[in-house]
Write a protein that holds these residues in place. Structure first.
Motif, short mmCIF file in Angstrom:
data_model
loop_
_atom_site.label_atom_id
_atom_site.label_comp_id
_atom_site.label_asym_id
_atom_site.label_seq_id
_atom_site.Cartn_x
_atom_site.Cartn_y
_atom_site.Cartn_z
N LEU A 186 0.84 -1.20 0.00
CA LEU A 186 0.00 0.00 0.00
C LEU A 186 0.88 1.25 0.00
O LEU A 186 1.81 1.36 0.78
CB LEU A 186 -0.92 0.00 1.22
CG LEU A 186 -2.06 1.03 1.20
CD1 LEU A 186 -3.09 0.67 0.12
CD2 LEU A 186 -2.74 1.10 2.56
N ALA A 275 -3.28 3.33 -2.34
CA ALA A 275 -3.34 2.55 -3.58
C ALA A 275 -2.38 1.37 -3.49
O ALA A 275 -1.28 1.48 -2.95
CB ALA A 275 -2.99 3.42 -4.79
N PHE A 276 -2.81 0.24 -4.04
CA PHE A 276 -1.94 -0.91 -4.21
C PHE A 276 -1.22 -0.80 -5.56
O PHE A 276 -1.56 0.07 -6.37
CB PHE A 276 -2.75 -2.20 -4.12
CG PHE A 276 -3.26 -2.50 -2.74
CD1 PHE A 276 -2.37 -2.87 -1.74
CD2 PHE A 276 -4.61 -2.42 -2.44
CE1 PHE A 276 -2.82 -3.14 -0.45
CE2 PHE A 276 -5.08 -2.70 -1.16
CZ PHE A 276 -4.18 -3.06 -0.16
N ASN A 279 -3.38 -0.40 -8.53
CA ASN A 279 -4.37 0.68 -8.39
C ASN A 279 -5.81 0.17 -8.29
O ASN A 279 -6.75 0.91 -8.60
CB ASN A 279 -4.25 1.68 -9.54
CG ASN A 279 -2.95 2.46 -9.50
OD1 ASN A 279 -2.37 2.67 -8.44
ND2 ASN A 279 -2.47 2.87 -10.66
N PRO A 281 -8.73 -1.75 -5.66
CA PRO A 281 -9.00 -1.98 -4.23
C PRO A 281 -9.02 -3.47 -3.90
O PRO A 281 -9.23 -4.31 -4.78
CB PRO A 281 -10.37 -1.34 -4.02
CG PRO A 281 -11.04 -1.48 -5.35
CD PRO A 281 -9.94 -1.31 -6.37
N ASN A 293 -9.24 -1.55 1.46
CA ASN A 293 -8.29 -0.48 1.22
C ASN A 293 -7.89 -0.45 -0.26
O ASN A 293 -8.30 -1.31 -1.04
CB ASN A 293 -7.04 -0.65 2.09
CG ASN A 293 -6.50 0.68 2.59
OD1 ASN A 293 -6.35 1.62 1.81
ND2 ASN A 293 -6.21 0.77 3.88
N GLY A 294 -7.11 0.59 -0.60
CA GLY A 294 -6.59 0.71 -1.96
C GLY A 294 -7.59 1.26 -2.96
O GLY A 294 -7.48 0.96 -4.16
N TYR A 296 -7.74 4.17 -4.13
CA TYR A 296 -7.04 5.06 -5.04
C TYR A 296 -7.92 6.27 -5.37
O TYR A 296 -8.41 6.94 -4.48
CB TYR A 296 -6.62 4.26 -6.28
CG TYR A 296 -5.79 4.96 -7.32
CD1 TYR A 296 -4.73 5.78 -6.97
CD2 TYR A 296 -6.05 4.78 -8.68
CE1 TYR A 296 -3.95 6.40 -7.94
CE2 TYR A 296 -5.28 5.39 -9.65
CZ TYR A 296 -4.24 6.21 -9.27
OH TYR A 296 -3.48 6.83 -10.23
#
Length: 324
Positions: A186, A275-276, A279, A281, A293-294, A296
């Motif tokens: 992340l 963001a991972f 991009n 989640p 999370n993620g 973006y």
């Protein structure tokens, strides 16, 4: 099942709302004094999966195309289904063809078509792309309404200073950028915005102005108010908007319409979008906790899909109810 949702941004509140609708006992805990004080409060609120496909992977379109329906069901009257208009200046006209080649769900408009949709842009652009099925909402109003709805439903919403006690069957962590350095991969992407106010121009829908280096969008908020965004900087520094970004956003707004040159600058802000690497989640699991999370730059667009995934996982864990 008793569920604790950590975070009252767009991810946390949509998860809480979805779980409430499925009959879970939900408590929301937020470290700030109100909902949406993080990156969610600086969002554009555009429910634009077809436009976002230009720079995003297919799942953004697949997962986001029903977001407007979810928000309308949750908050009737908050969603504006006016579509999205995409334009480009004379020297950047080729950007429209590139954008069209990477997206779907659009129709070409000529000058007359642009003027029919947005009279104040008449004569300013020769061509445009119109994404009829897209929508937008006001993020701060939406988050406040979700919070009020959960409180009316007697869900516990605990803000800064309120003590969270009790035992929970599951925790759903939706704390976004607070997990940078804790969740593998992340990272933070800084987004900056500004708010303008003017009575000299009216827009009915979000307008995206294409540019090779700094494309922007302008979202009407009603009563002469507009949100202008947003930069994308690979950084987890949540400090004030930089002078460079302020100039780029103001110059782009002026390029869309000179009336913005006389507008009042009423707000600037920056938020960190977690963001991972891809991009996209994710819903991940770590012991007792599910992490959402993620999101973006797609918070309001993809949060409903992530909330649905959380609900499916927790419903699968529910003990079967005995027949009465």
């Amino acid at each position: 099942m008793r569920i604790l949702v950590k975070g009252a941004g767009v991810a946390g509140l949509t998860v809480a709302w979805q779980l409430y609708r499925h009959g879970f006992d939900v408590t929301i805990a937020e470290c700030n004094a109100a909902a949406g004080l993080g990156a969610s409060g600086y969002a554009g609120g555009m429910l634009a999966p077809w436009c976002e496909r230009e720079s995003a992977e297919e799942p953004v379109l697949t997962l986001g195309r029903r977001a407007a329906d979810w928000w309308e069901a949750a908050l009737p009257g908050h969603v504006q289904r006016q579509g999205t208009l995409v334009v480009a200046g004379g020297r950047d006209a080729g950007e429209l063809d590139r954008f069209a080649g990477r997206t779907s769900g659009w129709q070409w408009l000529d000058e007359a078509g642009i003027a029919a949709l947005e009279p104040d842009l008449a004569g300013r652009f020769r061509r445009a792309l119109f994404f009829r099925d897209e929508a937008h909402l006001d993020p701060r109003q939406a988050l406040a309404a979700l919070t009020a709805g959960l409180e009316e439903a007697r869900m516990r919403v605990l803000f800064a200073g309120a003590e969270e006690t009790g035992e929970y069957d599951r925790i759903v962590d939706c704390t976004g950028a607070a997990q940078i350095g804790r969740l593998p991969g992340l990272r933070g992407v800084r987004g900056e915005m500004l708010a303008l106010e003017t009575g000299e121009i009216t827009l009915s829908r979000p307008v995206r102005l294409l540019h090779p280096r700094h494309p922007i969008y302008i979202v009407p908020r009603g009563k002469g108010r507009f949100m202008v965004g947003a930069t994308m900087i690979e950084s987890d520094d949540a400090g004030p908007v930089t002078a460079r970004s302020l100039m780029e956003l103001l110059n782009a707004a002026y390029a869309l319409h000179p009336a913005f040159g006389e507008a009042r600058l009423t707000e600037t802000g920056a938020g960190i979008r977690p963001a991972f690497p891809d991009n996209l989640p994710r819903v991940t699991e770590a012991g007792h906790t599910l992490h959402v999370n993620g999101l973006y730059r797609h918070g309001f667009l993809l949060a409903p899909a992530m909330a649905g995934e959380v609900a499916r996982r927790l419903l699968a864990e529910q003990p079967e109810r005995k027949a009465s």
